[in-house]
Design an enzyme around this catalytic site. Structure first.
Site, PDB file in Angstrom:
ATOM      1  N   ARG A 149       0.861  -1.176   0.000  1.00  0.00           N
ATOM      2  CA  ARG A 149       0.000   0.000   0.000  1.00  0.00           C
ATOM      3  C   ARG A 149       0.900   1.229   0.000  1.00  0.00           C
ATOM      4  O   ARG A 149       2.038   1.185   0.476  1.00  0.00           O
ATOM      5  CB  ARG A 149      -0.882   0.019   1.246  1.00  0.00           C
ATOM      6  CG  ARG A 149      -1.810  -1.189   1.390  1.00  0.00           C
ATOM      7  CD  ARG A 149      -2.581  -1.113   2.703  1.00  0.00           C
ATOM      8  NE  ARG A 149      -3.520  -2.222   2.841  1.00  0.00           N
ATOM      9  CZ  ARG A 149      -3.275  -3.351   3.503  1.00  0.00           C
ATOM     10  NH1 ARG A 149      -2.093  -3.510   4.091  1.00  0.00           N
ATOM     11  NH2 ARG A 149      -4.185  -4.304   3.583  1.00  0.00           N
ATOM     12  N   LYS A 173      -2.093  -2.340   8.003  1.00  0.00           N
ATOM     13  CA  LYS A 173      -3.292  -1.874   8.688  1.00  0.00           C
ATOM     14  C   LYS A 173      -3.393  -2.518  10.069  1.00  0.00           C
ATOM     15  O   LYS A 173      -3.058  -3.675  10.250  1.00  0.00           O
ATOM     16  CB  LYS A 173      -4.547  -2.217   7.867  1.00  0.00           C
ATOM     17  CG  LYS A 173      -4.736  -1.339   6.639  1.00  0.00           C
ATOM     18  CD  LYS A 173      -6.056  -1.652   5.960  1.00  0.00           C
ATOM     19  CE  LYS A 173      -6.312  -0.716   4.787  1.00  0.00           C
ATOM     20  NZ  LYS A 173      -7.616  -1.006   4.131  1.00  0.00           N
ATOM     21  N   HIS A 245      -1.977   2.452  -6.068  1.00  0.00           N
ATOM     22  CA  HIS A 245      -2.768   1.234  -5.886  1.00  0.00           C
ATOM     23  C   HIS A 245      -2.796   0.400  -7.169  1.00  0.00           C
ATOM     24  O   HIS A 245      -2.959  -0.826  -7.102  1.00  0.00           O
ATOM     25  CB  HIS A 245      -4.198   1.568  -5.473  1.00  0.00           C
ATOM     26  CG  HIS A 245      -5.028   0.352  -5.174  1.00  0.00           C
ATOM     27  ND1 HIS A 245      -4.900  -0.361  -4.002  1.00  0.00           N
ATOM     28  CD2 HIS A 245      -5.966  -0.299  -5.905  1.00  0.00           C
ATOM     29  CE1 HIS A 245      -5.737  -1.385  -4.021  1.00  0.00           C
ATOM     30  NE2 HIS A 245      -6.393  -1.370  -5.156  1.00  0.00           N
ATOM     31  N   ARG A 248      -0.166  -2.171  -6.879  1.00  0.00           N
ATOM     32  CA  ARG A 248      -0.565  -3.232  -5.946  1.00  0.00           C
ATOM     33  C   ARG A 248      -1.576  -4.166  -6.606  1.00  0.00           C
ATOM     34  O   ARG A 248      -1.470  -5.393  -6.495  1.00  0.00           O
ATOM     35  CB  ARG A 248      -1.170  -2.584  -4.698  1.00  0.00           C
ATOM     36  CG  ARG A 248      -1.737  -3.549  -3.659  1.00  0.00           C
ATOM     37  CD  ARG A 248      -2.155  -2.741  -2.426  1.00  0.00           C
ATOM     38  NE  ARG A 248      -3.007  -3.481  -1.503  1.00  0.00           N
ATOM     39  CZ  ARG A 248      -2.574  -4.270  -0.534  1.00  0.00           C
ATOM     40  NH1 ARG A 248      -1.276  -4.460  -0.371  1.00  0.00           N
ATOM     41  NH2 ARG A 248      -3.426  -4.865   0.286  1.00  0.00           N
ATOM     42  N   HIS A 271      -3.912  -8.995   3.537  1.00  0.00           N
ATOM     43  CA  HIS A 271      -5.368  -8.991   3.605  1.00  0.00           C
ATOM     44  C   HIS A 271      -5.855  -9.766   4.812  1.00  0.00           C
ATOM     45  O   HIS A 271      -5.331 -10.828   5.126  1.00  0.00           O
ATOM     46  CB  HIS A 271      -5.966  -9.633   2.352  1.00  0.00           C
ATOM     47  CG  HIS A 271      -6.133  -8.660   1.232  1.00  0.00           C
ATOM     48  ND1 HIS A 271      -6.823  -8.967   0.095  1.00  0.00           N
ATOM     49  CD2 HIS A 271      -5.709  -7.382   1.067  1.00  0.00           C
ATOM     50  CE1 HIS A 271      -6.812  -7.927  -0.728  1.00  0.00           C
ATOM     51  NE2 HIS A 271      -6.134  -6.974  -0.150  1.00  0.00           N
ATOM     52  N   TYR A 280      -6.884 -18.556   9.079  1.00  0.00           N
ATOM     53  CA  TYR A 280      -5.803 -17.802   8.447  1.00  0.00           C
ATOM     54  C   TYR A 280      -4.475 -18.462   8.791  1.00  0.00           C
ATOM     55  O   TYR A 280      -4.121 -18.620   9.949  1.00  0.00           O
ATOM     56  CB  TYR A 280      -5.818 -16.356   8.944  1.00  0.00           C
ATOM     57  CG  TYR A 280      -4.878 -15.470   8.175  1.00  0.00           C
ATOM     58  CD1 TYR A 280      -3.620 -15.169   8.676  1.00  0.00           C
ATOM     59  CD2 TYR A 280      -5.226 -14.956   6.935  1.00  0.00           C
ATOM     60  CE1 TYR A 280      -2.754 -14.371   7.971  1.00  0.00           C
ATOM     61  CE2 TYR A 280      -4.362 -14.161   6.219  1.00  0.00           C
ATOM     62  CZ  TYR A 280      -3.123 -13.865   6.747  1.00  0.00           C
ATOM     63  OH  TYR A 280      -2.258 -13.068   6.035  1.00  0.00           O
TER      64      TYR A 280
END
Length: 299
Positions: A149, A173, A245, A248, A271, A280
């Protein structure tokens, strides 16, 4: 019967009864394998005969999250539909779970994707004779090589570079840290920038740790990255509307279309899971590096 056995028989069917070209057959097989990979995240024992329409819709939602082009999504749907029609035709299933699945409208607007030629045109347009040229080359190589990002790019620090293993330590994030493999070209240009340009800057106090700096020795802003990319697009006469972006998005699209494992792409992008039942799984860094080497166009 396992996914491997069904896919092997499906491939033989495409070769012998459909007489498709090797490239078309490989595209169909990769589409089915994407479904297999996705479903194995949630249930390793899931076999193709127990797939439901909900499973397929979940995959499409996942791929949409990665912002693949509508064309690429439609092609994946086509491959999956062909696979289940084959199973129905063979009598392995008594209903087709893909029957009511619709491909995305090809006119639906998604972010533009750059092809490899366009990526290389943009990189070639950078004037390396200017002091900031090497910095810009390193930044764009990094965006495309690692799928970062723009906020992650400008916050990269010198201690983020794990040069001995060709990885970045990235804080994304939610302040979550991940390891992302870096392509050889990107790492080469980062070192050139640090060793031959950045070292000559009068760096402002508090900005010493950031990799990418402006001419005044301060951390770059998001707006500056957008401006650099926009000016390069203008230089080569590109009509696509692109941004950081876009790199990406192109990174993820090219890896997936090249056959990369969906789990690996998800992990490299940072993500979150988009399905509540998905487990995950963090993947071994050597595996992530191998995915890059095998499937990234500039690796």
């Amino acid at each position: 019967m396992s996914w491997t056995s069904h896919i092997k028989q499906f491939k033989a069917y495409l070769q012998l009864e459909r007489s498709l070209s090797p490239n078309s057959i490989e595209a169909y097989i990769q589409d089915v394998k994407k479904l297999e990979q996705f479903l194995s995240l949630r249930d390793p024992d899931k076999d193709p005969l127990s797939v439901t329409d909900t499973d397929i819709r979940d995959l499409l939602e996942y791929i949409m999250e990665l912002e693949m082009s509508a064309y690429s999504q439609a092609r994946i749907v086509s491959g999956i539909k062909a696979f289940f029609k084959y199973l129905l035709y063979e009598g392995d299933m008594d209903h087709d779970p893909s029957e009511l699945i619709e491909a995305p409208k090809l006119g639906r607007k998604l972010p533009d994707t750059l092809n490899l030629e366009e990526i290389e045109q943009l990189l070639a347009a950078i004037d390396l004779s200017k002091p900031e040229g090497q910095r810009n080359r390193a930044m764009l190589e990094t965006l495309y090589s690692s799928g970062l990002r723009v906020s992650e790019l400008i916050n990269l620090k010198l201690n983020s570079i794990l040069e001995e293993i060709n990885f970045f330590r990235v804080v994304g994030k939610g302040n979550k840290e991940r390891l992302v493999p870096v392509g050889r070209e990107a790492m080469k240009h980062i070192k050139l920038y640090i060793d031959h340009y950045r070292c000559h800057l009068d760096i402002k106090p508090g900005h010493e740790s950031y990799i990418f700096l402006n001419r005044r020795g301060a951390q770059l802003t998001r707006v500056m990255i957008f401006t650099i990319i926009k000016n390069l697009a203008t230089t080569i006469g590109m009509t696509k509307k692109i941004s950081p972006h876009t790199f990406r998005h192109s990174f993820a699209t090219h890896l997936i279309e090249g056959g990369a494992d969906l789990r690996a792409v998800q992990e490299m992008l940072g993500h979150e899971s988009i399905t509540t039942t998905e487990i995950y799984t963090h993947l071994d860094r050597d595996y992530l590096k191998q995915v890059m080497l095998d499937h990234h166009p500039r690796s």
